[in-house]
Write a protein that holds these residues in place. Structure first.
Motif, PDB file in Angstrom:
ATOM      1  N   LEU A   1       4.910   6.898 -23.877  1.00 29.24           N
ATOM      2  CA  LEU A   1       5.445   5.533 -23.786  1.00 29.24           C
ATOM      3  C   LEU A   1       6.907   5.543 -23.360  1.00 29.24           C
ATOM      4  O   LEU A   1       7.351   4.663 -22.606  1.00 29.24           O
ATOM      5  N   MET A   2       7.658   6.543 -23.814  1.00 32.71           N
ATOM      6  CA  MET A   2       9.077   6.614 -23.439  1.00 32.71           C
ATOM      7  C   MET A   2       9.242   6.947 -21.967  1.00 32.71           C
ATOM      8  O   MET A   2      10.107   6.374 -21.287  1.00 32.71           O
ATOM      9  N   VAL A   3       8.438   7.875 -21.462  1.00 30.85           N
ATOM     10  CA  VAL A   3       8.498   8.169 -20.022  1.00 30.85           C
ATOM     11  C   VAL A   3       8.163   6.920 -19.215  1.00 30.85           C
ATOM     12  O   VAL A   3       8.815   6.585 -18.224  1.00 30.85           O
ATOM     13  N   MET A   4       7.141   6.200 -19.665  1.00 33.19           N
ATOM     14  CA  MET A   4       6.673   5.018 -18.941  1.00 33.19           C
ATOM     15  C   MET A   4       7.724   3.911 -18.910  1.00 33.19           C
ATOM     16  O   MET A   4       7.871   3.213 -17.906  1.00 33.19           O
ATOM     17  N   THR A   5       8.464   3.747 -20.006  1.00 33.90           N
ATOM     18  CA  THR A   5       9.403   2.623 -20.118  1.00 33.90           C
ATOM     19  C   THR A   5      10.839   2.988 -19.779  1.00 33.90           C
ATOM     20  O   THR A   5      11.701   2.099 -19.776  1.00 33.90           O
ATOM     21  N   ALA A   6      11.134   4.262 -19.530  1.00 32.66           N
ATOM     22  CA  ALA A   6      12.492   4.631 -19.119  1.00 32.66           C
ATOM     23  C   ALA A   6      12.820   3.928 -17.803  1.00 32.66           C
ATOM     24  O   ALA A   6      11.986   3.860 -16.891  1.00 32.66           O
ATOM     25  N   PHE A   7      14.028   3.432 -17.690  1.00 29.50           N
ATOM     26  CA  PHE A   7      14.416   2.603 -16.545  1.00 29.50           C
ATOM     27  C   PHE A   7      14.131   3.285 -15.210  1.00 29.50           C
ATOM     28  O   PHE A   7      13.522   2.700 -14.307  1.00 29.50           O
ATOM     29  N   LYS A   8      14.549   4.533 -15.067  1.00 31.35           N
ATOM     30  CA  LYS A   8      14.446   5.183 -13.759  1.00 31.35           C
ATOM     31  C   LYS A   8      13.005   5.473 -13.377  1.00 31.35           C
ATOM     32  O   LYS A   8      12.669   5.528 -12.179  1.00 31.35           O
ATOM     33  N   THR A   9      12.128   5.645 -14.376  1.00 30.27           N
ATOM     34  CA  THR A   9      10.718   5.900 -14.062  1.00 30.27           C
ATOM     35  C   THR A   9      10.100   4.706 -13.362  1.00 30.27           C
ATOM     36  O   THR A   9       9.548   4.818 -12.256  1.00 30.27           O
TER      37      THR A   9
ATOM     38  N   VAL B   1       3.348  10.240 -16.768  1.00 29.84           N
ATOM     39  CA  VAL B   1       3.170   9.694 -18.119  1.00 29.84           C
ATOM     40  C   VAL B   1       1.994  10.376 -18.806  1.00 29.84           C
ATOM     41  O   VAL B   1       2.096  10.803 -19.972  1.00 29.84           O
ATOM     42  N   MET B   2       0.872  10.504 -18.112  1.00 27.73           N
ATOM     43  CA  MET B   2      -0.325  11.091 -18.705  1.00 27.73           C
ATOM     44  C   MET B   2      -0.133  12.575 -19.009  1.00 27.73           C
ATOM     45  O   MET B   2      -0.619  13.084 -20.026  1.00 27.73           O
ATOM     46  N   ALA B   3       0.564  13.294 -18.128  1.00 23.71           N
ATOM     47  CA  ALA B   3       0.824  14.718 -18.375  1.00 23.71           C
ATOM     48  C   ALA B   3       1.706  14.900 -19.610  1.00 23.71           C
ATOM     49  O   ALA B   3       1.474  15.808 -20.420  1.00 23.71           O
TER      50      ALA B   3
ATOM     51  N   LEU C   1       0.824  -1.200   0.000  1.00 25.74           N
ATOM     52  CA  LEU C   1       0.000   0.000   0.000  1.00 25.74           C
ATOM     53  C   LEU C   1       0.865   1.259   0.000  1.00 25.74           C
ATOM     54  O   LEU C   1       0.524   2.258  -0.643  1.00 25.74           O
ATOM     55  N   ALA C   2       1.996   1.223   0.714  1.00 26.05           N
ATOM     56  CA  ALA C   2       2.867   2.400   0.802  1.00 26.05           C
ATOM     57  C   ALA C   2       3.509   2.752  -0.532  1.00 26.05           C
ATOM     58  O   ALA C   2       3.960   3.889  -0.722  1.00 26.05           O
ATOM     59  N   ARG C   3       3.540   1.793  -1.466  1.00 26.28           N
ATOM     60  CA  ARG C   3       4.129   2.059  -2.783  1.00 26.28           C
ATOM     61  C   ARG C   3       3.141   2.730  -3.742  1.00 26.28           C
ATOM     62  O   ARG C   3       3.541   3.225  -4.800  1.00 26.28           O
ATOM     63  N   ILE C   4       1.879   2.747  -3.393  1.00 30.28           N
ATOM     64  CA  ILE C   4       0.853   3.257  -4.313  1.00 30.28           C
ATOM     65  C   ILE C   4       1.063   4.724  -4.689  1.00 30.28           C
ATOM     66  O   ILE C   4       0.940   5.088  -5.868  1.00 30.28           O
ATOM     67  N   PRO C   5       1.371   5.646  -3.751  1.00 29.38           N
ATOM     68  CA  PRO C   5       1.545   7.049  -4.158  1.00 29.38           C
ATOM     69  C   PRO C   5       2.607   7.240  -5.240  1.00 29.38           C
ATOM     70  O   PRO C   5       2.392   8.015  -6.177  1.00 29.38           O
ATOM     71  N   SER C   6       3.719   6.539  -5.128  1.00 25.49           N
ATOM     72  CA  SER C   6       4.762   6.675  -6.150  1.00 25.49           C
ATOM     73  C   SER C   6       4.299   6.118  -7.490  1.00 25.49           C
ATOM     74  O   SER C   6       4.571   6.705  -8.547  1.00 25.49           O
ATOM     75  N   ALA C   7       3.583   4.996  -7.451  1.00 25.75           N
ATOM     76  CA  ALA C   7       3.078   4.401  -8.695  1.00 25.75           C
ATOM     77  C   ALA C   7       2.056   5.314  -9.368  1.00 25.75           C
ATOM     78  O   ALA C   7       2.075   5.501 -10.591  1.00 25.75           O
ATOM     79  N   VAL C   8       1.164   5.900  -8.567  1.00 29.20           N
ATOM     80  CA  VAL C   8       0.155   6.814  -9.114  1.00 29.20           C
ATOM     81  C   VAL C   8       0.831   8.071  -9.673  1.00 29.20           C
ATOM     82  O   VAL C   8       0.453   8.578 -10.739  1.00 29.20           O
ATOM     83  N   ALA C   9       1.847   8.569  -8.965  1.00 28.23           N
ATOM     84  CA  ALA C   9       2.560   9.757  -9.435  1.00 28.23           C
ATOM     85  C   ALA C   9       3.267   9.485 -10.762  1.00 28.23           C
ATOM     86  O   ALA C   9       3.268  10.334 -11.662  1.00 28.23           O
ATOM     87  N   ALA C  10       3.865   8.298 -10.890  1.00 34.88           N
ATOM     88  CA  ALA C  10       4.519   7.942 -12.145  1.00 34.88           C
ATOM     89  C   ALA C  10       3.507   7.890 -13.291  1.00 34.88           C
ATOM     90  O   ALA C  10       3.766   8.371 -14.407  1.00 34.88           O
ATOM     91  N   THR C  11       2.337   7.316 -13.008  1.00 34.77           N
ATOM     92  CA  THR C  11       1.273   7.277 -14.017  1.00 34.77           C
ATOM     93  C   THR C  11       0.840   8.688 -14.398  1.00 34.77           C
ATOM     94  O   THR C  11       0.617   8.987 -15.581  1.00 34.77           O
ATOM     95  N   GLY C  12       0.742   9.564 -13.410  1.00 33.51           N
ATOM     96  CA  GLY C  12       0.382  10.948 -13.683  1.00 33.51           C
ATOM     97  C   GLY C  12       1.397  11.653 -14.553  1.00 33.51           C
ATOM     98  O   GLY C  12       1.035  12.445 -15.446  1.00 33.51           O
TER      99      GLY C  12
END
Length: 373
Positions: free
Chosen positions: A82-90, A61-63, A48-59
């Motif tokens: 797609l590039m933001v989503m698949t970049a290693f550090k993201t 990508v969408m932005a 559950l504690a990982r969800i904010p980071s995952a949601v932020a990463a999705t945001g």
């Protein structure tokens, strides 16, 4: 996670504590997010504690996708997202319970929105208000660095543009931005005031503002690295898309006098000045560059889309850098799969690293030659 649990147990959501001790190294956005999810779930768990980071990463990508579609077209926006989503550090940092992904998402979105406010005077309020709200939220994620990044993302462009036009807009033109600054400061102000009042204003300012920002910039107490550190780190952190970036930057530079020159200058100045700022800091980590990933991916998406539009000689230009990047991706995928199937191979990581570098150096040299040529 521990700070969020103590917030829930104590009922004090203002002053973060860890093991009963006041913890004000970072503002509370991440702690609040995890605590809120913990309230809804009944307890704070690791997943559950990982969800904010995952949601932020999705945001983020969408932005990137939304900005790309509005300014460059559907295909360029889709490629950039797609590039933001698949970049290693993201995707790596999207798994971590850290403030960096929240900060990167809101700070990069703020730069994109405020740029749209600047270039669309009639819709300035529509973009400036949410843009500066994002700055305020980023401030609550990692402190005053949010304002610094927005300044380096847009300040040089505004100065350059007004010098180019040989004019300075009147008060009404800047009013949305002035109101926006007030909004972004008003968002974190209550927490800073209440925490400073309880902890002690001077001590709080020393720990949160001076030590975590100014001191770490000039005299890092950890993660101290040389000026060129990010040049060495970025090929792996922005893998596999880094190898397309020099071609894309050359493409944008060549278009600096075209009708889309303002957008090109925006990307170039944002990347150059922000990269120099991060490089000048004594404290350096790869995740600090995450706010620049949308800009880098938008530049690459723009270039790839332009080459695909030109079905003639342009295809040859894009062929080998894309092939090289995909080859590296395949190489790493094979290595990861081998380690998954045979875990004992993980102990030979040093040998894999040497092999990867042998493959990487000729590729970078060839890429540099192509860019210069």
């Amino acid at each position: 996670t521990l700070v969020s649990r103590e917030m829930m147990e104590s009922g004090d959501y203002v002053v973060p504590r860890r093991n009963g001790m006041v913890y004000v190294k970072k503002p509370p956005l991440l702690f609040w997010s995890v605590a809120l999810l913990g309230k809804l779930n009944g307890e704070v768990t690791e997943g559950l504690a990982r969800i904010p980071s995952a949601v932020a990463a999705t945001g983020m990508v969408m932005a990137t996708f939304a900005f790309g579609v509005s300014q460059l077209g559907v295909r360029a926006g889709l490629l950039a997202g797609l590039m933001v989503m698949t970049a290693f550090k993201t995707w790596w940092n999207a798994r971590y319970v850290q403030t960096d992904m929240l900060f990167a998402s809101f700070s990069s979105a703020s730069v994109l929105l405020i740029y749209l406010a600047y270039v669309n005077p009639r819709k300035a309020w529509n973009y400036a208000v949410p843009g500066f709200v994002c700055v305020g939220i980023a401030f609550l994620a990692k402190g005053p660095l949010a304002c610094v990044l927005v300044f380096w993302g847009l300040g040089p462009l505004m100065v350059f543009r007004q010098w180019q036009l040989k004019e300075f807009p009147g008060f009404r033109r800047w009013l949305p931005f002035l109101v926006g600054v007030a909004i972004c400061l008003a968002i974190p102000a209550p927490w800073y005031y209440l925490t400073g009042k309880e902890v002690g204003g001077a001590e709080f300012a020393q720990k949160n503002f001076i030590y975590e920002n100014v001191t770490r910039f000039f005299e890092a107490y950890n993660h101290k690295n040389p000026f060129y550190h990010y040049l060495v780190l970025l090929p792996g952190e922005f893998f596999p898309w880094f190898f397309l970036l020099p071609f894309a930057l050359r493409f944008v530079w060549r278009r600096r006098k075209s009708e889309s020159s303002l957008l090109g200058w925006f990307f170039l100045l944002w990347l150059v000045f922000s990269f120099l700022f991060f490089s000048a800091s004594q404290s350096k980590q790869g995740k600090y560059l995450l706010p620049l990933y949308p800009a880098m991916c938008l530049v690459i998406g723009w270039w790839v889309d332009s080459v695909m539009e030109d079905r003639g000689g342009g295809t040859r230009e894009i062929g080998w850098p894309v092939g090289f990047s995909l080859s590296l991706l395949l190489l790493v995928s094979i290595a990861v799969l081998a380690i998954i199937l045979r875990p004992e191979l993980a102990g030979k990581a040093a040998a894999y690293e040497r092999f990867f570098k042998l493959f990487l150096v000729p590729g970078i040299l060839g890429m540099a030659g192509s860019v210069v040529g």
